[in-house]
Design a protein around this motif. Structure first.
Motif, PDB file in Angstrom:
ATOM      1  N   HIS A 124      -2.220   0.906  -4.254  1.00 41.63           N
ATOM      2  CA  HIS A 124      -1.073   0.033  -4.034  1.00 41.63           C
ATOM      3  C   HIS A 124      -0.123   0.119  -5.217  1.00 41.63           C
ATOM      4  O   HIS A 124      -0.472   0.570  -6.291  1.00 41.63           O
ATOM      5  CB  HIS A 124      -1.513  -1.421  -3.774  1.00 41.63           C
ATOM      6  CG  HIS A 124      -2.341  -2.018  -4.860  1.00 41.63           C
ATOM      7  ND1 HIS A 124      -3.694  -1.772  -5.002  1.00 41.63           N
ATOM      8  CD2 HIS A 124      -2.013  -2.846  -5.875  1.00 41.63           C
ATOM      9  CE1 HIS A 124      -4.153  -2.433  -6.042  1.00 41.63           C
ATOM     10  NE2 HIS A 124      -3.156  -3.094  -6.593  1.00 41.63           N
ATOM     11  N   LEU A 145       0.861  -1.185   0.000  1.00 44.63           N
ATOM     12  CA  LEU A 145       0.000   0.000   0.000  1.00 44.63           C
ATOM     13  C   LEU A 145       0.895   1.231   0.000  1.00 44.63           C
ATOM     14  O   LEU A 145       1.922   1.271   0.690  1.00 44.63           O
ATOM     15  CB  LEU A 145      -0.911   0.006   1.220  1.00 44.63           C
ATOM     16  CG  LEU A 145      -1.854  -1.189   1.360  1.00 44.63           C
ATOM     17  CD1 LEU A 145      -2.660  -1.070   2.661  1.00 44.63           C
ATOM     18  CD2 LEU A 145      -2.780  -1.307   0.170  1.00 44.63           C
ATOM     19  N   VAL A 146       0.500   2.254  -0.776  1.00 41.85           N
ATOM     20  CA  VAL A 146       1.291   3.471  -0.891  1.00 41.85           C
ATOM     21  C   VAL A 146       0.375   4.689  -0.803  1.00 41.85           C
ATOM     22  O   VAL A 146      -0.832   4.588  -1.003  1.00 41.85           O
ATOM     23  CB  VAL A 146       2.096   3.518  -2.218  1.00 41.85           C
ATOM     24  CG1 VAL A 146       3.138   2.415  -2.268  1.00 41.85           C
ATOM     25  CG2 VAL A 146       1.181   3.456  -3.429  1.00 41.85           C
ATOM     26  N   ASP A 147       0.990   5.847  -0.528  1.00 38.15           N
ATOM     27  CA  ASP A 147       0.246   7.096  -0.621  1.00 38.15           C
ATOM     28  C   ASP A 147       0.437   7.652  -2.033  1.00 38.15           C
ATOM     29  O   ASP A 147       1.101   7.038  -2.874  1.00 38.15           O
ATOM     30  CB  ASP A 147       0.674   8.087   0.477  1.00 38.15           C
ATOM     31  CG  ASP A 147       2.119   8.557   0.373  1.00 38.15           C
ATOM     32  OD1 ASP A 147       2.755   8.411  -0.717  1.00 38.15           O
ATOM     33  OD2 ASP A 147       2.630   9.095   1.371  1.00 38.15           O
ATOM     34  N   ASP A 192       3.901   7.656  -3.518  1.00 38.21           N
ATOM     35  CA  ASP A 192       4.558   6.355  -3.595  1.00 38.21           C
ATOM     36  C   ASP A 192       5.357   6.003  -2.348  1.00 38.21           C
ATOM     37  O   ASP A 192       6.283   5.202  -2.403  1.00 38.21           O
ATOM     38  CB  ASP A 192       5.450   6.255  -4.856  1.00 38.21           C
ATOM     39  CG  ASP A 192       5.783   4.811  -5.231  1.00 38.21           C
ATOM     40  OD1 ASP A 192       5.010   3.896  -4.852  1.00 38.21           O
ATOM     41  OD2 ASP A 192       6.821   4.589  -5.881  1.00 38.21           O
ATOM     42  N   HIS A 193       4.987   6.584  -1.215  1.00 38.14           N
ATOM     43  CA  HIS A 193       5.603   6.185   0.055  1.00 38.14           C
ATOM     44  C   HIS A 193       4.832   5.003   0.608  1.00 38.14           C
ATOM     45  O   HIS A 193       3.592   5.035   0.665  1.00 38.14           O
ATOM     46  CB  HIS A 193       5.581   7.338   1.075  1.00 38.14           C
ATOM     47  CG  HIS A 193       6.353   8.529   0.622  1.00 38.14           C
ATOM     48  ND1 HIS A 193       5.752   9.744   0.370  1.00 38.14           N
ATOM     49  CD2 HIS A 193       7.667   8.696   0.355  1.00 38.14           C
ATOM     50  CE1 HIS A 193       6.659  10.612  -0.017  1.00 38.14           C
ATOM     51  NE2 HIS A 193       7.836   9.989  -0.041  1.00 38.14           N
ATOM     52  N   GLU A 194       5.556   3.968   1.032  1.00 34.12           N
ATOM     53  CA  GLU A 194       4.913   2.783   1.584  1.00 34.12           C
ATOM     54  C   GLU A 194       4.195   3.126   2.890  1.00 34.12           C
ATOM     55  O   GLU A 194       4.755   3.798   3.749  1.00 34.12           O
ATOM     56  CB  GLU A 194       5.948   1.694   1.841  1.00 34.12           C
ATOM     57  CG  GLU A 194       6.564   1.150   0.571  1.00 34.12           C
ATOM     58  CD  GLU A 194       7.537   0.001   0.814  1.00 34.12           C
ATOM     59  OE1 GLU A 194       7.402  -0.707   1.836  1.00 34.12           O
ATOM     60  OE2 GLU A 194       8.428  -0.178  -0.030  1.00 34.12           O
ATOM     61  N   ILE A 195       2.953   2.638   2.999  1.00 35.70           N
ATOM     62  CA  ILE A 195       2.191   2.871   4.228  1.00 35.70           C
ATOM     63  C   ILE A 195       1.689   1.566   4.848  1.00 35.70           C
ATOM     64  O   ILE A 195       0.989   1.586   5.844  1.00 35.70           O
ATOM     65  CB  ILE A 195       1.012   3.842   3.989  1.00 35.70           C
ATOM     66  CG1 ILE A 195       0.065   3.313   2.912  1.00 35.70           C
ATOM     67  CG2 ILE A 195       1.530   5.239   3.638  1.00 35.70           C
ATOM     68  CD1 ILE A 195      -1.208   4.149   2.748  1.00 35.70           C
ATOM     69  N   GLY A 196       2.062   0.439   4.236  1.00 34.22           N
ATOM     70  CA  GLY A 196       1.660  -0.846   4.788  1.00 34.22           C
ATOM     71  C   GLY A 196       1.533  -1.894   3.700  1.00 34.22           C
ATOM     72  O   GLY A 196       1.930  -1.676   2.550  1.00 34.22           O
ATOM     73  N   THR A 197       0.972  -3.039   4.079  1.00 33.86           N
ATOM     74  CA  THR A 197       0.705  -4.107   3.122  1.00 33.86           C
ATOM     75  C   THR A 197      -0.723  -4.602   3.327  1.00 33.86           C
ATOM     76  O   THR A 197      -1.334  -4.360   4.372  1.00 33.86           O
ATOM     77  CB  THR A 197       1.675  -5.297   3.289  1.00 33.86           C
ATOM     78  OG1 THR A 197       1.513  -5.850   4.596  1.00 33.86           O
ATOM     79  CG2 THR A 197       3.116  -4.883   3.076  1.00 33.86           C
ATOM     80  N   HIS A 247      -7.924   0.078  -2.377  1.00 35.83           N
ATOM     81  CA  HIS A 247      -6.800   0.774  -1.763  1.00 35.83           C
ATOM     82  C   HIS A 247      -5.670   0.980  -2.769  1.00 35.83           C
ATOM     83  O   HIS A 247      -5.359   0.080  -3.560  1.00 35.83           O
ATOM     84  CB  HIS A 247      -6.280  -0.010  -0.560  1.00 35.83           C
ATOM     85  CG  HIS A 247      -7.233  -0.005   0.589  1.00 35.83           C
ATOM     86  ND1 HIS A 247      -7.208  -0.947   1.588  1.00 35.83           N
ATOM     87  CD2 HIS A 247      -8.256   0.828   0.899  1.00 35.83           C
ATOM     88  CE1 HIS A 247      -8.168  -0.697   2.457  1.00 35.83           C
ATOM     89  NE2 HIS A 247      -8.818   0.372   2.060  1.00 35.83           N
TER      90      HIS A 247
END
Length: 180
Positions: free
Chosen positions: A31, A8-10, A13-18, A29
Motif C-alpha cells: 500500500h 493498495l498499489v502494485d 504505484d498504480h492504485e488497485i483498490g483500498t 498487502h
C-alpha cells in the motif's frame, strides 16, 4: 483505532483498490505511504518517538512524520496534513523519491509499503500531539547513523531501512548551513 482505509498499489504505484489499514498490515498487502524528513537550518534531522500505545512500533524513534494518504488524497497533501497533526508544524515539502520495503513487525503485523519520501526545512517551535508522539529530537546525521548501528531495536523498522539505503544521511544539498 478508528477505521481508516489505505490505498493498495502494485509495484509501479498504480492504485488497485483500498483496504482497511489494520487488515492491510495483517495481510501484508502493498500500500501507499509517505515519510517526511524535516531538517533545521543547522543540518539536523527532526526525529520523533512514536507514542508508546500505537498499535505497532510504539515507543520507537523514527523520521519526522509518516502515514498513509487517504483514498483520493495526494501524497504531498497527506504529508502536509500529518506533519501538522503529528508534530504541530508546517513547512513546504519537496519530493525526494520513493522507497518500497517489507518488514515483519511482530504480533502478526507486516509493513509492506511503497513510500513517497518528502523533505522540508523548518526552524521554529515543535508542538507534537501527545497521542501521536512521546518526544522529539533534532539530531545530526552522523549521530543518527551511530545510534542505529548501536541500538537498531530502538528505531522503527522503516527508518532503519531508510538509513541502510542512505536516505537520511545528509541534509538537503541546497540547505545553506551557518559557518561555525
Amino acid at each position: 483505532m478508528t477505521h481508516e482505509d489505505v490505498i493498495l498499489v502494485d509495484a509501479d504505484d498504480h492504485e488497485i483498490g483500498t483496504e482497511e489499514k489494520l487488515k492491510a498490515h495483517q495481510r501484508g498487502h502493498l500500500h501507499r505511504a509517505f515519510s517526511v524528513m524535516i531538517w533545521d537550518g543547522r543540518g539536523r534531522l527532526l526525529l520523533q518517538r512514536r507514542q508508546i500505545n500505537k498499535y505497532h512500533s510504539g515507543g520507537l524513534w523514527t523520521n519526522s512524520c509518516c502515514g498513509h494518504p487517504r483514498p483520493g488524497e495526494q501524497s504531498r497533501e497527506a504529508a502536509m496534513r500529518r506533519l501538522g497533526e503529528e508534530m504541530g508544524i508546517s513547512c513546504p515539502l519537496e519530493p525526494i523519491g520513493t522507497f518500497t520495503y517489507r518488514a515483519e513487525l511482530g504480533d502478526g503485523l507486516v509493513e509492506h509499503e511503497l513510500v513517497h519520501l518528502f523533505r522540508g526545512v523548518y526552524d521554529g517551535a515543535v508542538a507534537p500531539d501527545p497521542s501521536e508522539c512521546d518526544g522529539f529530537s533534532w539530531s545530526a546525521p552522523e549521530a543518527i547513523q551511530s545510534q542505529i548501528r548501536a541500538v537498531p531495536h530502538c528505531f522503527s523498522a522503516w527508518f532503519v531501512k531508510y538509513a541502510d539505503a542512505g536516505w537520511p544521511v545528509a541534509p538537503p544539498v541546497d540547505l545553506v548551513l551557518p559557518e561555525l
